[in-house]
Design an enzyme around this catalytic site. Structure first.
Site, short mmCIF file in Angstrom:
data_model
loop_
_atom_site.label_atom_id
_atom_site.label_comp_id
_atom_site.label_asym_id
_atom_site.label_seq_id
_atom_site.Cartn_x
_atom_site.Cartn_y
_atom_site.Cartn_z
N HIS A 1 -9.63 1.93 -0.06
CA HIS A 1 -8.18 1.77 -0.06
C HIS A 1 -7.73 1.14 -1.38
O HIS A 1 -7.98 -0.03 -1.63
CB HIS A 1 -7.80 0.89 1.13
CG HIS A 1 -6.32 0.83 1.40
ND1 HIS A 1 -5.39 1.35 0.53
CD2 HIS A 1 -5.63 0.33 2.45
CE1 HIS A 1 -4.18 1.14 1.04
NE2 HIS A 1 -4.30 0.54 2.20
N GLU B 1 -0.83 5.72 13.51
CA GLU B 1 -0.53 6.90 12.70
C GLU B 1 -0.75 8.19 13.50
O GLU B 1 0.02 9.15 13.37
CB GLU B 1 -1.40 6.91 11.43
CG GLU B 1 -0.98 8.03 10.46
CD GLU B 1 -1.68 7.97 9.11
OE1 GLU B 1 -2.64 7.18 8.95
OE2 GLU B 1 -1.24 8.71 8.20
N PHE C 1 1.85 -3.24 4.01
CA PHE C 1 2.23 -4.55 4.53
C PHE C 1 3.71 -4.75 4.21
O PHE C 1 4.17 -4.42 3.11
CB PHE C 1 1.42 -5.65 3.84
CG PHE C 1 0.02 -5.85 4.39
CD1 PHE C 1 -0.52 -4.99 5.34
CD2 PHE C 1 -0.75 -6.92 3.96
CE1 PHE C 1 -1.81 -5.19 5.85
CE2 PHE C 1 -2.04 -7.13 4.46
CZ PHE C 1 -2.57 -6.26 5.40
N CYS D 1 0.81 -1.22 0.00
CA CYS D 1 0.00 0.00 0.00
C CYS D 1 0.85 1.27 0.00
O CYS D 1 0.31 2.37 -0.01
CB CYS D 1 -0.95 -0.05 1.18
SG CYS D 1 -1.90 -1.59 1.12
#
Lengths: 80, 417
Positions: free
Chosen positions: B344, B318, B403, B167
């Site tokens: 996403h 985050e 990931f 991602c």
């Protein structure tokens, strides 16, 4: 299936696979030079014709088929 | 060609195929209006899946850009990338010709690549045998083909590559392209990310990893970053492509400049395959490195486009990372998670979010985080809930984490002087 019927079916397959107008698929048309097929298209085209006509086209025979008429001749011969 | 003096790099072209629209203008307007692109999955029958929702690209017809035959020999992820690249080149007004082609390249990231063609051909192999597998299977599947095909369709013969960092892939692509221009290896780069993995196997795989929201009855409310009742991400698809250009090259041809790209930070958690390191240390360092790269101080940051996936682990880590990287200024910075609207896009998200970040800098508008009625107490910063905001944006960051523990931050700045 006579040769004319084979030709009509081959025309449809070639037009679909190569994304060209059916009227461009004449018996004299060369797959690479006239219809823009590259090496991958040619393999796919042979596979599509094998499926449609329920025939097997060995690699050494497939290599000799460079024009629409040659495909029609070969298929007519082995299918009958 | 290599330059010892660092070049300045600007964004001059944008292109996007997204769940919120198939061009940048629609995408941006829908982001500002807080629209959700999420709905029931239509690309396959998902009735047997735990997760039955996704943010699909709607009404996309590659033949608007490509010959039918050209489109047919591309997997959907490559179609998205090539079409978005053509949009971006046109938007930049960049003519690629025999004089400049070798100094213009493409880096397009993808998390996964041509998964649809892989699943289809696996079915062919199992049901009809090895000699029925398509000759286009491999070239359509391999992830680098988005960049390769973009070069074929634009004529860009310069540096060409593909980042595959899950991602973070799209953001890595933009960062690497930025560096190539900054160090003089290219004059302009077509860069970004693409993904098209709303497929039976991929949805099942992410669901098995417990990463996906299963809020099937409320699709538009399913992607809810930073909310107390979030339950995972919603898969999206699409591509976001930017044209980056050396500043003087852009000025010589009087190109419109959206923003300057000024920093790139990249780190790894070195912790776990899928879980971010608790405390968000890796993400913190990515933001710190991007700011250092840009020569900026934390208190200059106006806006952060968060990675903000809507998973339990990401949003807390985050938030902590922003606090650690920006210190006391974290309370003042506007943060939004546009994944609340787009879902996403995995490797595509870094591309479309770099666009959103550059547009925020260009227009002084900040898109919202929707579905944030009730924030998680551990997520206590300003996430621009529900409504877009008009605010001066001089410096903005875009975060993307993947990931594998990949953390990437890009820094954009208003072009001055």
């Amino acid at each position: 299936m006579n040769k004319q019927e084979v030709l009509e079916k081959v025309k449809t397959i070639v037009a679909e696979q190569l994304g060209v107008a059916p009227e461009r698929v004449t018996p004299e048309a060369n797959f690479a030079n006239d219809l823009g097929a590259d090496s991958l298209d040619t393999v796919e085209l042979v596979m599509a014709m094998e499926e449609a006509f329920k025939v097997e086209i060995p690699d050494d025979e497939a290599e000799k088929i460079v024009m629409v008429q040659q495909a029609v001749d070969y298929i007519s011969q082995v299918a009958n | 060609m290599v330059s010892l003096e660092l070049k300045r790099v600007v964004v001059t072209g944008l292109g996007a195929i997204t769940p919120l629209g198939n061009n940048v203008s629609q995408y941006w307007q829908n982001l500002l209006q807080g629209c959700s692109g999420v709905g029931p999955i239509t690309l396959f029958d998902a009735s047997q899946h735990n997760c039955q929702i996704a943010a699909e690209v709607k009404g996309f017809d590659p033949s608007d850009y490509l010959e039918r035959k050209e489109a047919k020999r591309m997997d959907r992820f490559a179609q998205f990338a090539v079409c978005a690249s053509l949009q971006a080149i046109a938007d930049a007004g960049l003519e690629i010709n025999e004089f400049n082609a070798e100094r213009i390249g493409a880096i397009i990231g993808t998390g996964i690549g041509g998964l649809k063609v892989l699943e289809d051909q696996q079915e062919v192999y199992l049901t009809r045998g090895s000699d029925r597998v398509s000759p286009f299977f491999i070239p359509m599947m391999i992830g680098n083909m988005a960049a390769g095909l973009t070069a074929i369709h634009t004529g860009a013969r310069g540096p060409n590559s593909c980042t595959v960092t899950a991602c973070a892939a799209g953001a890595n692509a933009v960062g690497e392209a930025f560096r190539l221009i900054r160090h003089g290896y290219a004059e302009a780069m077509i860069c970004g990310g693409t993904e098209a993995t709303i497929t039976p196997l991929c949805v099942a795989g992410f669901a098995a990893a417990r990463a996906l929201s299963t809020r099937n009855h409320e699709p538009t409310r399913a992607s809810r970053p930073f909310a107390s009742d979030r339950d995972g991400f919603v898969m999206g698809e699409g591509a976001g492509i930017l044209v980056l250009e050396e500043l003087e090259h852009a000025q010589r041809r009087q190109a419109h400049v959206y923003a300057e790209i000024v920093g790139y930070g990249m780190t790894c958690d070195a912790y776990h395959m899928t879980t971010p390191i608790p405390g968000g240390k890796g993400a913190t360092r990515a933001m710190e490195l991007a700011l250092k790269d840009a020569g900026l101080f934390p208190n200059q940051v106006s806006y952060i486009n968060a990675h903000g996936t809507s998973t339990l682990a990401n949003d807390v880590a985050e938030t902590l990372a922003v606090k650690q990287a920006l210190g006391i200024h974290a309370e003042k910075v506007a943060i939004s998670a546009t994944k609340s609207m787009t879902g996403h896009l995995l490797g595509g998200s870094g591309g479309i979010e770099a666009i959103a970040t550059a547009m925020a800098v260009a227009t002084d508008r900040i898109p919202p985080t929707i579905n944030l009625e009730d924030p998680d107490p551990a997520c206590d910063l300003d996430y621009v809930p529900q409504l877009c905001r008009r605010q001066q944006v001089d410096v903005a960051l875009s975060n993307s984490f993947g990931f594998g523990g990949h953390n990437v931050t890009l820094a954009f700045k208003k072009l001055k002087g």
